[in-house]
Design a protein around this motif. Structure first.
Motif, short mmCIF file in Angstrom:
data_model
loop_
_atom_site.label_atom_id
_atom_site.label_comp_id
_atom_site.label_asym_id
_atom_site.label_seq_id
_atom_site.Cartn_x
_atom_site.Cartn_y
_atom_site.Cartn_z
N VAL A 297 -21.55 1.40 11.02
CA VAL A 297 -20.37 2.25 10.92
C VAL A 297 -19.66 1.98 9.59
CG1 VAL A 297 -20.02 2.40 13.42
CG2 VAL A 297 -18.94 0.56 12.14
N PRO A 298 -18.91 2.96 9.10
CA PRO A 298 -18.23 2.73 7.82
C PRO A 298 -17.19 1.62 7.95
CG PRO A 298 -17.54 4.82 8.78
CD PRO A 298 -18.62 4.28 9.65
N LYS A 299 -17.01 0.89 6.88
CA LYS A 299 -16.01 -0.17 6.84
C LYS A 299 -14.63 0.48 6.79
CE LYS A 299 -14.44 -4.04 4.03
NZ LYS A 299 -14.61 -4.75 2.77
N GLU A 300 -13.73 0.01 7.64
CA GLU A 300 -12.37 0.55 7.66
C GLU A 300 -11.60 0.03 6.44
OE1 GLU A 300 -8.37 0.13 10.28
OE2 GLU A 300 -10.22 0.47 11.38
N ILE A 301 -10.98 0.95 5.73
CA ILE A 301 -10.15 0.58 4.58
C ILE A 301 -8.70 0.81 4.98
CG2 ILE A 301 -9.60 1.08 2.17
CD1 ILE A 301 -12.54 2.08 1.92
N PRO A 302 -7.91 -0.26 5.12
CA PRO A 302 -6.54 -0.10 5.62
C PRO A 302 -5.60 0.49 4.56
CG PRO A 302 -6.96 -2.38 5.06
CD PRO A 302 -8.26 -1.64 4.88
N VAL A 303 -4.54 1.14 5.05
CA VAL A 303 -3.47 1.62 4.18
C VAL A 303 -2.71 0.40 3.68
CG1 VAL A 303 -1.29 2.91 4.13
CG2 VAL A 303 -3.26 3.82 5.39
N THR A 304 -2.45 0.35 2.37
CA THR A 304 -1.72 -0.79 1.79
C THR A 304 -0.28 -0.42 1.44
OG1 THR A 304 -2.57 -0.26 -0.41
CG2 THR A 304 -3.79 -1.91 0.90
N SER A 305 0.00 0.89 1.26
CA SER A 305 1.37 1.29 0.97
C SER A 305 1.56 2.78 1.21
CB SER A 305 1.77 0.96 -0.47
OG SER A 305 1.11 1.83 -1.38
N ILE A 306 2.81 3.15 1.45
CA ILE A 306 3.22 4.56 1.52
C ILE A 306 4.53 4.68 0.77
CG2 ILE A 306 4.29 4.23 3.78
CD1 ILE A 306 3.61 7.17 4.40
N VAL A 307 4.64 5.70 -0.08
CA VAL A 307 5.83 5.89 -0.90
C VAL A 307 6.29 7.34 -0.75
CG1 VAL A 307 6.75 5.84 -3.26
CG2 VAL A 307 5.05 4.15 -2.56
N LEU A 308 7.60 7.53 -0.60
CA LEU A 308 8.17 8.88 -0.54
C LEU A 308 8.68 9.29 -1.91
CD1 LEU A 308 10.16 8.77 2.82
CD2 LEU A 308 7.91 9.77 2.37
N ALA B 243 -8.28 5.19 1.73
CA ALA B 243 -7.93 4.57 3.02
C ALA B 243 -8.58 5.35 4.16
CB ALA B 243 -6.41 4.55 3.20
N SER B 244 -8.98 4.64 5.19
CA SER B 244 -9.68 5.26 6.31
C SER B 244 -8.81 6.22 7.10
CB SER B 244 -10.22 4.18 7.25
OG SER B 244 -11.12 3.35 6.56
N PHE B 245 -7.56 5.87 7.33
CA PHE B 245 -6.67 6.67 8.16
C PHE B 245 -5.38 6.94 7.40
CE2 PHE B 245 -9.31 4.02 10.92
CZ PHE B 245 -9.99 5.01 11.61
N LYS B 246 -5.35 8.06 6.66
CA LYS B 246 -4.21 8.39 5.80
C LYS B 246 -3.21 9.33 6.47
CE LYS B 246 -4.88 9.06 1.47
NZ LYS B 246 -5.31 9.42 0.12
N THR B 247 -3.38 9.60 7.76
CA THR B 247 -2.48 10.51 8.46
C THR B 247 -1.06 9.94 8.46
OG1 THR B 247 -4.27 11.27 9.86
CG2 THR B 247 -2.04 11.70 10.64
N VAL B 248 -0.09 10.78 8.08
CA VAL B 248 1.32 10.38 8.05
C VAL B 248 2.02 10.95 9.27
CG1 VAL B 248 3.48 10.54 6.76
CG2 VAL B 248 1.31 10.33 5.52
N THR B 249 2.75 10.07 9.99
CA THR B 249 3.59 10.52 11.09
C THR B 249 5.05 10.42 10.64
OG1 THR B 249 3.59 8.31 12.08
CG2 THR B 249 1.97 9.88 12.92
N TRP B 250 5.84 11.41 11.04
CA TRP B 250 7.24 11.51 10.60
C TRP B 250 8.16 11.39 11.80
CZ3 TRP B 250 8.16 12.13 5.39
CH2 TRP B 250 7.08 12.53 4.61
N THR C 196 11.62 8.46 8.63
CA THR C 196 10.59 7.45 8.42
C THR C 196 9.22 8.11 8.39
OG1 THR C 196 11.92 5.78 9.56
CG2 THR C 196 9.56 5.31 9.32
N ALA C 197 8.45 7.75 7.37
CA ALA C 197 7.05 8.18 7.26
C ALA C 197 6.20 6.95 7.50
CB ALA C 197 6.78 8.76 5.88
N LYS C 198 5.16 7.09 8.36
CA LYS C 198 4.30 5.95 8.68
C LYS C 198 2.84 6.35 8.52
CE LYS C 198 3.20 2.48 12.13
NZ LYS C 198 3.46 1.90 13.44
N ALA C 199 2.08 5.49 7.84
CA ALA C 199 0.62 5.64 7.72
C ALA C 199 0.03 4.26 7.94
CB ALA C 199 0.22 6.19 6.37
N GLY C 200 -0.89 4.14 8.88
CA GLY C 200 -1.42 2.81 9.21
C GLY C 200 -0.27 1.94 9.70
N GLU C 201 -0.14 0.76 9.12
CA GLU C 201 0.95 -0.15 9.48
C GLU C 201 2.08 -0.12 8.45
OE1 GLU C 201 1.15 -1.77 12.44
OE2 GLU C 201 -0.68 -0.63 12.85
N CYS C 202 2.02 0.80 7.50
CA CYS C 202 3.01 0.87 6.42
C CYS C 202 4.03 1.98 6.68
CB CYS C 202 2.32 1.12 5.08
SG CYS C 202 1.18 -0.19 4.61
#
Length: 168
Positions: free
Chosen positions: A46-57, A81-88, A114-120
């Motif tokens: 399976v592909p290696k998961e690449i985590p989100v390292t930052s999110i900036v508005l 990043a593997s999961f770049k979906t932003v939740t607001w 608040t915008a959230k992607a991964g743990e950021c």
């Protein structure tokens, strides 16, 4: 317990692979070890998961009046990043709501978007003000009526974007 570790090459294609492994069933009375026949085991790459390292508005503060909107843009890193979906989310939907980065001013006050992607997470403080009425004009300046006669006056409130245009 039998534990097998596989090392997959960095350039391995994603997918399932059969392994050419076969063990004979055997029992050792001295050690109580059992070997079991394993046929056609499958390893899935399976592909290696690449985590989100930052999110900036693009904005960290907004000043809006009731019923105005503004759009926030979120930049998620890294690009791959593997999961770049932003939740607001909004801290107070009675002040400001958000959907897909579009902020709508609902009522006077302060809310944090608040915008959230991964743990950021990233935030923007929204201050919503009230647009005060600056004037009221009537469609007639003089109205002559006889007893039991009726007529209707129409009031116009300015400015057009006044928060509360109620006339009593």
């Amino acid at each position: 317990i039998l534990e097998v570790t596989f090392k997959v090459k960095d350039d391995a294609a994603i997918g399932a692979y059969e392994l050419g492994v076969s063990l004979m069933e055997a029992y050792d009375e001295k050690t109580n070890d059992v070997a079991i026949n394993i046929t056609n085991p499958t390893v899935t790459v399976v592909p290696k998961e690449i985590p989100v390292t930052s999110i900036v508005l693009d904005q960290t503060a907004l000043a809006l009046n009731v019923n105005e909107t503004a759009t926030l843009t979120a930049t998620v890193s890294p690009d791959d990043a593997s999961f770049k979906t932003v939740t607001w989310t909004s801290s107070d939907d009675a002040v400001a709501t958000v959907s897909g980065g579009v902020v709508t001013a609902v009522g006077a006050g302060e809310a944090t978007i608040t915008a959230k992607a991964g743990e950021c997470t990233a935030t923007c403080v929204v201050n919503v003000g009230v647009v005060s009425v600056s004037g009221i004009t009537l469609n007639q300046s003089v109205l002559d009526l006889f007893i039991n006669e009726k007529d209707t006056l129409t009031a116009t409130v300015t400015p057009d974007n006044a928060t509360d245009k109620t006339v009593t």
